[in-house]
Design a protein around this motif. Sequence first.
Motif, mmCIF file in Angstrom:
data_model
loop_
_atom_site.group_PDB
_atom_site.id
_atom_site.type_symbol
_atom_site.label_atom_id
_atom_site.label_comp_id
_atom_site.label_asym_id
_atom_site.label_seq_id
_atom_site.Cartn_x
_atom_site.Cartn_y
_atom_site.Cartn_z
ATOM 1 N N ASN A 119 0.995 -1.180 0.201
ATOM 2 C CA ASN A 119 -0.001 0.125 0.283
ATOM 3 C C ASN A 119 0.734 1.331 0.139
ATOM 4 O O ASN A 119 1.752 1.303 0.816
ATOM 5 C CB ASN A 119 -0.944 0.008 1.224
ATOM 6 C CG ASN A 119 -1.850 -1.296 1.183
ATOM 7 O OD1 ASN A 119 -2.382 -1.427 0.334
ATOM 8 N ND2 ASN A 119 -1.901 -1.893 2.349
ATOM 9 N N ILE A 120 0.775 2.228 -1.082
ATOM 10 C CA ILE A 120 1.613 3.402 -1.036
ATOM 11 C C ILE A 120 0.534 4.436 -1.330
ATOM 12 O O ILE A 120 -0.512 4.404 -1.858
ATOM 13 C CB ILE A 120 2.232 3.236 -2.535
ATOM 14 C CG1 ILE A 120 3.226 1.850 -2.391
ATOM 15 C CG2 ILE A 120 3.271 4.423 -2.278
ATOM 16 C CD1 ILE A 120 4.017 1.782 -3.766
ATOM 17 N N PHE A 121 0.808 5.677 -0.645
ATOM 18 C CA PHE A 121 0.050 6.987 -0.659
ATOM 19 C C PHE A 121 0.825 8.052 -1.234
ATOM 20 O O PHE A 121 2.014 8.225 -0.696
ATOM 21 C CB PHE A 121 -0.705 7.393 0.910
ATOM 22 C CG PHE A 121 -1.711 6.492 1.373
ATOM 23 C CD1 PHE A 121 -1.262 5.182 2.054
ATOM 24 C CD2 PHE A 121 -2.780 6.606 1.282
ATOM 25 C CE1 PHE A 121 -1.884 4.437 2.478
ATOM 26 C CE2 PHE A 121 -3.960 6.071 1.853
ATOM 27 C CZ PHE A 121 -3.421 4.512 2.437
ATOM 28 N N VAL A 122 0.324 8.657 -2.320
ATOM 29 C CA VAL A 122 1.217 9.635 -2.989
ATOM 30 C C VAL A 122 0.617 10.755 -3.177
ATOM 31 O O VAL A 122 -0.744 10.754 -3.123
ATOM 32 C CB VAL A 122 1.816 8.722 -4.279
ATOM 33 C CG1 VAL A 122 2.486 7.707 -4.070
ATOM 34 C CG2 VAL A 122 0.548 8.624 -5.292
ATOM 35 N N ASP A 123 0.974 11.874 -3.578
ATOM 36 C CA ASP A 123 0.486 13.078 -3.956
ATOM 37 C C ASP A 123 0.345 13.157 -5.593
ATOM 38 O O ASP A 123 0.497 12.227 -6.041
ATOM 39 C CB ASP A 123 1.119 14.257 -3.486
ATOM 40 C CG ASP A 123 2.538 14.387 -4.022
ATOM 41 O OD1 ASP A 123 3.378 15.165 -3.398
ATOM 42 O OD2 ASP A 123 3.119 13.712 -5.130
ATOM 43 N N HIS A 124 -0.340 14.148 -6.099
ATOM 44 C CA HIS A 124 -0.476 14.431 -7.340
ATOM 45 C C HIS A 124 0.724 14.059 -8.216
ATOM 46 O O HIS A 124 0.720 13.858 -9.230
ATOM 47 C CB HIS A 124 -1.174 15.851 -7.804
ATOM 48 C CG HIS A 124 -2.679 15.945 -7.241
ATOM 49 N ND1 HIS A 124 -3.729 15.606 -7.967
ATOM 50 C CD2 HIS A 124 -3.172 16.504 -6.109
ATOM 51 C CE1 HIS A 124 -4.929 15.801 -7.243
ATOM 52 N NE2 HIS A 124 -4.519 16.143 -6.137
ATOM 53 N N SER A 125 1.679 14.314 -7.821
ATOM 54 C CA SER A 125 2.948 14.384 -8.600
ATOM 55 C C SER A 125 3.680 12.839 -8.396
ATOM 56 O O SER A 125 4.653 12.530 -9.250
ATOM 57 C CB SER A 125 4.244 15.282 -8.114
ATOM 58 O OG SER A 125 4.568 15.015 -6.811
ATOM 59 N N GLY A 126 3.048 12.131 -7.471
ATOM 60 C CA GLY A 126 3.453 10.603 -7.654
ATOM 61 C C GLY A 126 4.483 10.433 -6.429
ATOM 62 O O GLY A 126 4.889 9.494 -6.275
ATOM 63 N N ALA A 127 4.815 11.667 -5.686
ATOM 64 C CA ALA A 127 5.732 11.448 -4.479
ATOM 65 C C ALA A 127 5.221 10.733 -3.528
ATOM 66 O O ALA A 127 3.912 10.937 -3.048
ATOM 67 C CB ALA A 127 6.107 12.937 -3.922
ATOM 68 N N ILE A 128 5.784 10.002 -2.960
ATOM 69 C CA ILE A 128 5.528 8.836 -1.947
ATOM 70 C C ILE A 128 5.469 9.547 -0.505
ATOM 71 O O ILE A 128 6.398 10.238 -0.137
ATOM 72 C CB ILE A 128 6.454 7.812 -1.741
ATOM 73 C CG1 ILE A 128 6.509 6.881 -3.105
ATOM 74 C CG2 ILE A 128 5.921 6.792 -0.730
ATOM 75 C CD1 ILE A 128 7.498 5.679 -3.041
ATOM 76 N N GLN A 129 4.022 9.612 0.047
ATOM 77 C CA GLN A 129 3.746 10.220 1.250
ATOM 78 C C GLN A 129 3.758 9.162 2.441
ATOM 79 O O GLN A 129 4.351 9.574 3.557
ATOM 80 C CB GLN A 129 2.596 10.766 1.358
ATOM 81 C CG GLN A 129 2.436 11.986 0.070
ATOM 82 C CD GLN A 129 3.303 13.198 0.195
ATOM 83 O OE1 GLN A 129 3.579 13.561 1.392
ATOM 84 N NE2 GLN A 129 4.133 13.562 -0.775
ATOM 85 N N ASP A 180 7.629 0.806 3.917
ATOM 86 C CA ASP A 180 9.049 1.004 4.208
ATOM 87 C C ASP A 180 9.278 2.476 4.382
ATOM 88 O O ASP A 180 9.300 3.315 3.482
ATOM 89 C CB ASP A 180 9.890 0.659 2.779
ATOM 90 C CG ASP A 180 11.243 0.901 2.859
ATOM 91 O OD1 ASP A 180 12.074 0.499 2.173
ATOM 92 O OD2 ASP A 180 12.025 1.374 3.984
ATOM 93 N N SER A 181 9.744 2.984 5.627
ATOM 94 C CA SER A 181 9.644 4.180 5.833
ATOM 95 C C SER A 181 10.754 5.186 5.264
ATOM 96 O O SER A 181 10.699 6.229 5.076
ATOM 97 C CB SER A 181 9.789 4.639 7.421
ATOM 98 O OG SER A 181 10.896 3.876 7.866
ATOM 99 N N SER A 182 11.621 4.369 4.899
ATOM 100 C CA SER A 182 12.815 5.191 4.033
ATOM 101 C C SER A 182 12.386 5.482 2.672
ATOM 102 O O SER A 182 13.020 6.432 2.029
ATOM 103 C CB SER A 182 13.907 4.020 3.927
ATOM 104 O OG SER A 182 13.554 2.891 3.111
ATOM 105 N N LEU A 183 11.506 5.239 2.282
ATOM 106 C CA LEU A 183 10.728 5.614 0.938
ATOM 107 C C LEU A 183 9.851 7.018 1.020
ATOM 108 O O LEU A 183 9.472 7.538 0.142
ATOM 109 C CB LEU A 183 9.994 4.637 0.151
ATOM 110 C CG LEU A 183 10.754 3.535 -0.246
ATOM 111 C CD1 LEU A 183 9.985 2.509 -0.928
ATOM 112 C CD2 LEU A 183 11.988 3.948 -1.202
ATOM 113 N N VAL A 184 9.668 7.245 2.459
ATOM 114 C CA VAL A 184 8.760 8.654 2.573
ATOM 115 C C VAL A 184 9.406 9.666 2.457
ATOM 116 O O VAL A 184 10.567 9.896 3.001
ATOM 117 C CB VAL A 184 7.967 8.212 4.042
ATOM 118 C CG1 VAL A 184 7.029 9.496 4.226
ATOM 119 C CG2 VAL A 184 7.387 6.928 4.326
ATOM 120 N N ASN A 185 8.814 10.455 1.558
ATOM 121 C CA ASN A 185 9.496 11.914 1.498
ATOM 122 C C ASN A 185 8.973 12.681 2.559
ATOM 123 O O ASN A 185 7.707 13.134 2.947
ATOM 124 C CB ASN A 185 8.870 12.451 0.053
ATOM 125 C CG ASN A 185 9.287 11.789 -1.091
ATOM 126 O OD1 ASN A 185 10.465 11.631 -1.398
ATOM 127 N ND2 ASN A 185 8.237 11.091 -1.741
#
Length: 583
Positions: A207-217, A221-226
């Motif tokens: 499960n991944i939550f992203v914004d409109h640009s696709g940036a991972i929120q 894996d917490s290391s991929l969170v922006n």
Amino acid sequence: MSLKLRFALFSIILIVVSSFAAWSSVSSLVEEVIEEWAVRYAEKQVLYDRQRTLQPLIRELALSRQFAQSTALLNFARNPEDPDLRSQALKEMENFRYNFLEMNYFVALHKSGEYFHNDANNTYQNNQLRYVLNPDNPADSWFYSLIEQKREIHVNVNWDAELDVTKLWIDILLTDGDQALGVVGTGLNLNAVLNRVAQESEPGVTNIFVDHSGAIQLHQDSSLVNFSSFTRPSDQLHNVEQLIDEQEDKALLRLAMREAFRQKDEVISYYINIEGKRSLMAVAYLPEIDWYEVTLIDIETLLPMDRFSGMFLVYGLTLIAMILILNLAIRFMVLRPVSKLNKAMEALSEGKLPEKALKGQAEIGHLMQHFNQLAHSVGQTRADMEHQLELSQKELERAKRTDLLTGLINRRSMLDLLDEQHRKTPNDSNLCYSLIWLDLDFMKEINDRYGHGNGDRALQSVAEIMRKHIDDAVLGTSSRWGGDELLALVSHTQAYQVLAIAEAIRLEVERSRPAYAEQSPHHIPLTISVGAYVVKKGDSLNEALHHTDTALYRAKSEGRNLVRLSNETNLNLKNSREGVTNP
């Protein structure tokens, strides 16, 4: 070549061809079932994760909106130098702190640049002013970007260097009309949110939550969170497209995001390849926080084909041992249960849950058991969502019919009640019901001298007195008619009874001590003027309201703090004094 050998050879060829045909047909059928199941599973998983993850965020967003609408904060944001307004605003901040889920808040003012914060441990008691924002400081660019863009809501993961905390921040714009006065909100513990995202996740489901640009929120894996994705350049952000290999699949992701944004209640799904494995990608737009949820399902991991190897082995052995009854065996062992399963899945896709659990034997039984578990999970999820929707609808209906300040029903609800009362009153009845209309005396002067907060509290205390004498006594229903006017429908139809009730309300209000009385020994008294009317047969609703309003006008014009009855001018319970003069 002997006939026996030919027959043996023919049997071997027949077995090989039949086995190959059976393998191909069954593999295709199982793959179709798995793919159809995977799509349904993905849709329900996305909706389930959406509800599970958004539940605390929606609650905090609602509280943050209330926080941003606080009169004390708005007054302080307009005049940050006023010590009295500052004191009132700090009290309001601390009051809201106890309402937030993690008991923390922040308030950032545009005019002064002041940043206030306190946490669950009350670390900054009496020292909530943490620092002053600087437009030249890159760490503060988030604030000035929000002010400039006038974004009403913004949810962002960020590490605050001044506070040394990393949270999922909920930012709400503090506005006065079109003018942005600041930003307020609260923060949620990032680890707790990530744990909620990862909890109960099936192997092979990401499960991944992203914004409109696709940036991972948010990501398991917490290391991929922006962090601070709102102010960082796009080339420095972890993007969900980086998890996908092929350019065509990345294009499908962008297409799915556009479709999900356009169809806000739909889950958009496509099959893609990730690390050489066939995977299902499901995308949903979350308008409450302006994010997307992207769910990647590795079908081989979630439901691998080798789980059905035993079933294929049974088919092979059956073909070898019972070639003459092949069709009957296949029909009994495969086609019948698969048909039931297929019908059950079609019914499930239409929203109909199976009335009883499917039963089967061997590998088919395992497949049906998986389906039963899936159907139960879907039913439970739907029941939970329907229950939540029912609660939300009830709360919305209550909010539509209730005045938020006084807790009484609002004008619209009272009009409906009056209309219903008119329609159900017997035509042969001479007396129908009564109306009591009251208005707070000198409300403008109270607001001007003591502030609208004290004025609101005065109105609340009068509403509580009115509720006690009418609603709690089961005499009728009270409402906030508008401004500082309250209107009650009373079941009593005798003039002396209505006057007694109205006089009791007026007298208790007169004897009450308003909160603002502590600010001045010579305070404006809290009194009300009351008009009453006993509705007669043949009166229209407009006529009844007009007569009641006329009685109220008489009470106001004859000195205030009086009760006047429109029907009987000689019946009233006026005190011997001449009324209250204008302060």
